[in-house]
Scaffold this motif. Structure first.
Motif, PDB file in Angstrom:
ATOM      1  N   LYS A  27       0.817  -1.223   0.000  1.00 63.93           N
ATOM      2  CA  LYS A  27       0.000   0.000   0.000  1.00 63.93           C
ATOM      3  C   LYS A  27       0.848   1.269   0.000  1.00 63.93           C
ATOM      4  O   LYS A  27       0.496   2.279   0.603  1.00 63.93           O
ATOM      5  CB  LYS A  27      -0.949  -0.006   1.200  1.00 63.93           C
ATOM      6  CG  LYS A  27      -1.937  -1.160   1.172  1.00 63.93           C
ATOM      7  CD  LYS A  27      -2.908  -1.114   2.329  1.00 63.93           C
ATOM      8  CE  LYS A  27      -3.892  -2.287   2.259  1.00 63.93           C
ATOM      9  NZ  LYS A  27      -4.864  -2.278   3.378  1.00 63.93           N
ATOM     10  N   TRP A  29       1.406   3.803  -2.153  1.00 64.15           N
ATOM     11  CA  TRP A  29       0.803   4.322  -3.378  1.00 64.15           C
ATOM     12  C   TRP A  29       1.704   5.330  -4.104  1.00 64.15           C
ATOM     13  O   TRP A  29       1.755   5.353  -5.339  1.00 64.15           O
ATOM     14  CB  TRP A  29      -0.551   4.955  -3.045  1.00 64.15           C
ATOM     15  CG  TRP A  29      -1.431   4.034  -2.264  1.00 64.15           C
ATOM     16  CD1 TRP A  29      -1.842   4.166  -0.977  1.00 64.15           C
ATOM     17  CD2 TRP A  29      -1.970   2.776  -2.710  1.00 64.15           C
ATOM     18  NE1 TRP A  29      -2.609   3.099  -0.588  1.00 64.15           N
ATOM     19  CE2 TRP A  29      -2.712   2.217  -1.634  1.00 64.15           C
ATOM     20  CE3 TRP A  29      -1.911   2.063  -3.918  1.00 64.15           C
ATOM     21  CZ2 TRP A  29      -3.376   1.010  -1.720  1.00 64.15           C
ATOM     22  CZ3 TRP A  29      -2.576   0.848  -4.000  1.00 64.15           C
ATOM     23  CH2 TRP A  29      -3.300   0.326  -2.913  1.00 64.15           C
ATOM     24  N   GLU A  64      -6.095   1.786  -9.602  1.00 64.48           N
ATOM     25  CA  GLU A  64      -5.938   1.404  -8.195  1.00 64.48           C
ATOM     26  C   GLU A  64      -5.121   2.439  -7.430  1.00 64.48           C
ATOM     27  O   GLU A  64      -5.462   2.820  -6.300  1.00 64.48           O
ATOM     28  CB  GLU A  64      -5.248   0.030  -8.122  1.00 64.48           C
ATOM     29  CG  GLU A  64      -5.280  -0.616  -6.755  1.00 64.48           C
ATOM     30  CD  GLU A  64      -6.660  -1.125  -6.370  1.00 64.48           C
ATOM     31  OE1 GLU A  64      -6.859  -1.411  -5.176  1.00 64.48           O
ATOM     32  OE2 GLU A  64      -7.530  -1.232  -7.252  1.00 64.48           O
ATOM     33  N   TRP A  67      -7.063   5.733  -6.978  1.00 67.40           N
ATOM     34  CA  TRP A  67      -8.178   5.596  -6.040  1.00 67.40           C
ATOM     35  C   TRP A  67      -7.690   5.712  -4.586  1.00 67.40           C
ATOM     36  O   TRP A  67      -8.405   6.207  -3.720  1.00 67.40           O
ATOM     37  CB  TRP A  67      -8.860   4.257  -6.265  1.00 67.40           C
ATOM     38  CG  TRP A  67     -10.080   4.056  -5.410  1.00 67.40           C
ATOM     39  CD1 TRP A  67     -10.211   3.194  -4.363  1.00 67.40           C
ATOM     40  CD2 TRP A  67     -11.342   4.723  -5.518  1.00 67.40           C
ATOM     41  NE1 TRP A  67     -11.468   3.272  -3.817  1.00 67.40           N
ATOM     42  CE2 TRP A  67     -12.192   4.206  -4.517  1.00 67.40           C
ATOM     43  CE3 TRP A  67     -11.844   5.702  -6.372  1.00 67.40           C
ATOM     44  CZ2 TRP A  67     -13.498   4.644  -4.332  1.00 67.40           C
ATOM     45  CZ3 TRP A  67     -13.149   6.131  -6.188  1.00 67.40           C
ATOM     46  CH2 TRP A  67     -13.955   5.609  -5.191  1.00 67.40           C
ATOM     47  N   HIS A  68      -6.449   5.261  -4.332  1.00 68.80           N
ATOM     48  CA  HIS A  68      -5.948   5.237  -2.959  1.00 68.80           C
ATOM     49  C   HIS A  68      -4.936   6.330  -2.626  1.00 68.80           C
ATOM     50  O   HIS A  68      -4.692   6.610  -1.451  1.00 68.80           O
ATOM     51  CB  HIS A  68      -5.288   3.874  -2.668  1.00 68.80           C
ATOM     52  CG  HIS A  68      -6.250   2.731  -2.629  1.00 68.80           C
ATOM     53  ND1 HIS A  68      -6.523   1.945  -3.726  1.00 68.80           N
ATOM     54  CD2 HIS A  68      -7.023   2.244  -1.619  1.00 68.80           C
ATOM     55  CE1 HIS A  68      -7.404   1.019  -3.393  1.00 68.80           C
ATOM     56  NE2 HIS A  68      -7.728   1.174  -2.130  1.00 68.80           N
ATOM     57  N   HIS A  69      -4.329   6.930  -3.646  1.00 68.36           N
ATOM     58  CA  HIS A  69      -3.266   7.907  -3.421  1.00 68.36           C
ATOM     59  C   HIS A  69      -3.803   9.100  -2.622  1.00 68.36           C
ATOM     60  O   HIS A  69      -4.855   9.660  -2.940  1.00 68.36           O
ATOM     61  CB  HIS A  69      -2.703   8.385  -4.761  1.00 68.36           C
ATOM     62  CG  HIS A  69      -1.325   8.963  -4.647  1.00 68.36           C
ATOM     63  ND1 HIS A  69      -1.071  10.152  -3.993  1.00 68.36           N
ATOM     64  CD2 HIS A  69      -0.111   8.530  -5.109  1.00 68.36           C
ATOM     65  CE1 HIS A  69       0.211  10.420  -4.062  1.00 68.36           C
ATOM     66  NE2 HIS A  69       0.824   9.454  -4.727  1.00 68.36           N
ATOM     67  N   SER A  70      -3.061   9.508  -1.593  1.00 69.03           N
ATOM     68  CA  SER A  70      -3.513  10.587  -0.706  1.00 69.03           C
ATOM     69  C   SER A  70      -3.637  11.934  -1.428  1.00 69.03           C
ATOM     70  O   SER A  70      -4.438  12.786  -1.038  1.00 69.03           O
ATOM     71  CB  SER A  70      -2.552  10.726   0.481  1.00 69.03           C
ATOM     72  OG  SER A  70      -1.238  11.022   0.024  1.00 69.03           O
ATOM     73  N   SER A  72      -4.343  12.265  -4.679  1.00 69.42           N
ATOM     74  CA  SER A  72      -5.156  12.120  -5.894  1.00 69.42           C
ATOM     75  C   SER A  72      -6.441  12.922  -5.773  1.00 69.42           C
ATOM     76  O   SER A  72      -7.080  12.952  -4.731  1.00 69.42           O
ATOM     77  CB  SER A  72      -5.480  10.649  -6.131  1.00 69.42           C
ATOM     78  OG  SER A  72      -6.354  10.499  -7.228  1.00 69.42           O
ATOM     79  N   HIS A 102     -16.747   5.527 -10.705  1.00 65.36           N
ATOM     80  CA  HIS A 102     -15.968   6.425  -9.851  1.00 65.36           C
ATOM     81  C   HIS A 102     -16.657   7.778  -9.706  1.00 65.36           C
ATOM     82  O   HIS A 102     -16.652   8.365  -8.617  1.00 65.36           O
ATOM     83  CB  HIS A 102     -14.559   6.600 -10.431  1.00 65.36           C
ATOM     84  CG  HIS A 102     -13.657   5.452 -10.147  1.00 65.36           C
ATOM     85  ND1 HIS A 102     -13.011   5.280  -8.937  1.00 65.36           N
ATOM     86  CD2 HIS A 102     -13.278   4.390 -10.902  1.00 65.36           C
ATOM     87  CE1 HIS A 102     -12.295   4.178  -8.969  1.00 65.36           C
ATOM     88  NE2 HIS A 102     -12.444   3.615 -10.150  1.00 65.36           N
TER      89      HIS A 102
END
Length: 412
Positions: A27, A29, A64, A67-70, A72, A102
């Motif tokens: 994780k 990212w 992916e 979607w998870h990157h702080s 983003s 999304h």
């Protein structure tokens, strides 16, 4: 040399993908994003003559990460998805659908609807026919959003006065959304598949406008057509519709019987058992006992107070009448090796007593009948109940003690 370059490029690409995979699993990212950037750049700078097309991995991995990157934002995500759409026509509609999901997750309903409309009008030679299923899904989700708009207008309309039809403009707009939604929702559920949300919305539309026969036909087709995959929800929706229409108990029982065969642990088995117990037919009452025993085979039902109440009540009735003890014996024979530890341990007796005395009472009654008055569960609960001077527990102890010979007959 050319061969050496190809070999080095292949090694570099594999190493880069390995680093990306490692970063994703941990994780990390930001680190994954950096390696993905290198991966894409290496593809662009490849000087070999062999053409390397855009990989689906870039799409999947990039989505992916974003979607998870702080750091983003939806703006970056939209830009990325638009770029992916231009990389190849074979997965254009799939990318469009994912983009729409999304957007919906971020509350951008208007943008999602616009993307669906653009995707629906997409045409590219033979690819249009090949992606026919994706086109249908695009249309279906557009119908779903039309249904949401219809539902909002309906709410506004029904809030205007007692009859709910004071605002003509709102009513006309509502009918417009109904027509658009109905066309697309009706079309998608013709194709065999699992279309739960689409079926529910379409039936809601039909019921509101009084098209009950068509709604029934849709639900029957969805539940009983052998071309469709087995789907417990199809029978749940049919049962709920029949209940709303105040259909006969025979129809309701028929719908729940199939649900029981597919998912014996479904929460509606309480309703099923209750209906069966009220029946005058012996076979149905026996089936009711079978249904509640089967439900309690599952861990999720271990502390279901309603289920134990149903079983305790029926077991008590059978014991008092001394009729149909063979029903209990038949169900108990396949469970006597594992139910004692699963349901009637001393540990569970202690926990049930502390958390829910009504549950512990019903379980103790069943345990006492099935395992006798020396059962650990029954002994613990009846002792605690009598010590606390609770009348129902004193009566419980007397009842089980008086009918202990029943245990001997059931145990064989």
């Amino acid at each position: 040399s050319s061969n050496e370059h190809k070999l080095n490029f292949k090694k570099s690409k594999e190493a880069c993908l390995s680093y990306i995979q490692d970063a994703l699993l941990q994780k990390q990212w930001k680190r994954a994003a950096e390696f993905l950037t290198c991966y894409v750049e290496s593809l662009e700078k490849d000087y070999s003559r062999e053409h390397i097309g855009p990989s689906e991995m870039i799409w999947r991995i990039g989505t992916e990460i974003l979607w998870h990157h702080s750091q983003s934002r939806m703006k970056e995500f939209n830009c990325f998805m638009e770029q992916i759409k231009t990389l190849g026509v074979k997965r254009y509609l799939k990318v469009c659908l994912e983009h729409v999901f999304h957007l919906l997750c971020n509350g951008q309903i208007d943008e999602a609807y616009q993307n669906l409309s653009l995707a629906e009008s997409w045409r590219f030679g033979e690819q249009t026919a090949i992606q026919d299923k994706e086109i249908k899904l695009i249309q279906a989700y557009r119908g779903l959003l039309d249904y949401c708009s219809w539902s909002k207008q309906k709410k506004i309309l029904l809030e205007h006065g007692e009859d709910g039809f004071e605002d003509l403009a709102v009513e006309q707009e509502m009918h417009s959304y109904f027509r658009k939604a109905a066309v697309n929702l009706k079309e998608i559920i013709k194709t065999p598949g699992v279309w739960d949300v689409f079926v529910k919305c379409y039936v809601d539309l039909l019921e509101f406008y009084g098209e009950h026969n068509e709604a029934r036909q849709v639900l029957n087709e969805y539940a009983y057509n052998s071309k469709f995959p087995a789907n417990p929800n199809a029978h749940v929706y049919l049962y709920q519709f029949l209940k709303r229409q105040s259909e006969s108990k025979k129809s309701l029982i028929s719908a729940l019987k199939i649900l029981h065969d597919i998912v014996p642990s479904h929460e509606l088995m309480i309703d099923f058992n209750t209906m069966l117990q009220k029946s005058k037919k012996r076979k149905k009452r026996q089936l009711g006992l079978e249904v509640i025993f089967a439900a309690l085979d599952y861990a999720g039902w271990k502390e279901n107070a309603k289920a134990w109440s149903c079983l305790a009540r029926q077991v008590k009735q059978i014991v008092i009448s001394e009729k149909h003890l063979n029903w209990i014996k038949q169900e108990w024979n396949s469970r006597k090796d594992w139910w004692p530890d699963f349901h009637f341990s001393r540990y569970l007796a202690k926990r049930n007593w502390q958390e829910n005395k009504s549950l512990s009472h019903d379980k103790a009654l069943v345990a006492g009948i099935l395992l006798g008055k020396d059962c650990k569960y029954f002994k613990y609960v009846s002792h605690k109940g009598c010590k606390a001077r609770l009348k129902r527990f004193r009566m419980l102890k007397k009842f089980v003690t008086r009918h202990n010979p029943v245990y001997l007959r059931i145990s064989g």
